[in-house]
Motif scaffolding. Structure first.
Motif, short mmCIF file in Angstrom:
data_model
loop_
_atom_site.label_atom_id
_atom_site.label_comp_id
_atom_site.label_asym_id
_atom_site.label_seq_id
_atom_site.Cartn_x
_atom_site.Cartn_y
_atom_site.Cartn_z
N HIS A 92 5.78 -13.74 -5.53
CA HIS A 92 5.03 -12.90 -4.60
C HIS A 92 5.23 -13.43 -3.19
CE1 HIS A 92 3.15 -11.96 -8.46
NE2 HIS A 92 2.99 -10.76 -7.93
N GLY A 94 4.89 -12.13 1.34
CA GLY A 94 4.29 -11.23 2.32
C GLY A 94 2.99 -11.77 2.86
N SER A 99 3.48 -8.24 -1.95
CA SER A 99 4.87 -7.82 -2.15
C SER A 99 5.46 -8.66 -3.27
CB SER A 99 5.68 -7.99 -0.87
OG SER A 99 5.25 -7.07 0.12
N HIS A 115 12.90 -5.61 -5.91
CA HIS A 115 11.88 -5.91 -4.88
C HIS A 115 10.99 -4.72 -4.61
CE1 HIS A 115 13.49 -9.73 -3.14
NE2 HIS A 115 14.63 -9.28 -3.64
N GLU A 116 9.73 -5.03 -4.28
CA GLU A 116 8.85 -4.06 -3.64
C GLU A 116 8.27 -4.77 -2.43
OE1 GLU A 116 5.58 -0.83 -4.84
OE2 GLU A 116 5.01 -2.89 -5.32
N LEU A 117 8.60 -4.23 -1.25
CA LEU A 117 8.17 -4.83 0.01
C LEU A 117 7.18 -3.88 0.67
CD1 LEU A 117 8.74 -7.32 1.80
CD2 LEU A 117 10.50 -5.98 2.95
N LEU A 118 5.95 -4.34 0.83
CA LEU A 118 4.90 -3.49 1.37
C LEU A 118 5.03 -3.34 2.89
CD1 LEU A 118 1.87 -4.69 -0.77
CD2 LEU A 118 3.37 -2.73 -1.13
N ASP A 121 5.47 -6.19 5.76
CA ASP A 121 5.89 -7.46 5.16
C ASP A 121 7.36 -7.77 5.46
OD1 ASP A 121 3.51 -8.31 4.15
OD2 ASP A 121 3.94 -7.79 2.06
N ASN A 172 10.01 -4.44 6.27
CA ASN A 172 9.55 -3.07 6.06
C ASN A 172 8.67 -2.71 7.24
OD1 ASN A 172 8.56 -0.61 5.32
ND2 ASN A 172 7.72 -1.26 3.35
N PRO A 177 5.81 1.65 0.98
CA PRO A 177 6.52 0.51 0.38
C PRO A 177 8.03 0.78 0.31
CG PRO A 177 4.59 1.08 -0.94
CD PRO A 177 4.77 2.18 0.08
#
Length: 198
Positions: A92, A94, A99, A115-118, A121, A172, A177
């Motif tokens: 994790h 961010g 994220s 990946h998931e980038l909020l 972040d 981002n 997201p």
């Protein structure tokens, strides 16, 4: 000692791989027979699991097809494997650690990350070993990737290839997201910061 089942599996594998190698060249049985010096009938029998070829016959077929013997007798389990998302190594990052990055595949030469980038972040990377490249594919949202003095905007369904042996940042700046995958390709030493996955 080989069992009947293992011998049958090798015969099935050889038959399927020989047909596939021949089809990839758009060769008929006659074409392979002409190039290899192995009779059309023998090739037909091998492809239909009616006979096991001698080492000499297998070598002639491989020479004609320009493939190593190992490619023709490669068992299905050696051709690929499924890596379950639930088994991924997850980190994790961010502002508040929401994220997420999941390492799905790591075999020493390649890594596949999801990946998931909020929004708002960033992920900073000091760089991988010399010669390393990253292939980035945006699945959803918009991602900005900074490499040195260059900045690239990657929208959903677009892809980016970067030199990853220097500092780079994923950002981002959008309101939604950003979802993306990163394939890390090592050409020399691998980055020992990340685990090898079985």
């Amino acid at each position: 000692m080989a069992t009947e089942d293992s011998v049958a599996e090798v015969a099935r594998t050889l038959a399927a791989n020989l047909r596939a190698a021949r089809a990839a060249r758009r060769w008929r049985l006659e074409d392979l027979a002409e190039h290899s010096g192995v009779s059309r009938g023998m090739i037909h029998q091998i492809e239909n699991q009616r006979t096991n070829p001698s080492v000499a016959t297998l070598a002639r077929l491989c020479t004609a097809l320009d493939v190593p013997v190992s490619e023709l007798i490669e068992l299905p389990g050696q051709l690929g494997s499924v890596h379950r998302r639930c088994d991924a190594a997850v980190t994790h990052h961010g502002v508040d650690g929401r994220s997420e990055a999941a390492l799905l595949i790591s075999d020493g030469r390649h890594e596949l990350w999801e990946h998931e980038l909020l929004p708002g972040d960033e992920i900073h990377d000091a760089g991988h070993p010399a010669g390393t490249r990253e292939l980035i594919h945006a699945i959803g949202g918009t991602l900005v990737v900074d490499v040195g003095s260059a900045s690239f905007t990657v929208a959903a369904r677009d892809a980016l290839d970067i030199r990853a042996d220097r500092p780079h940042t994923y950002r981002n700046a959008a309101r939604h997201p950003a979802r993306y995958t990163v394939t890390v390709v090592y050409t020399g030493a691998r980055d020992d910061r990340f685990p090898l996955l079985a």
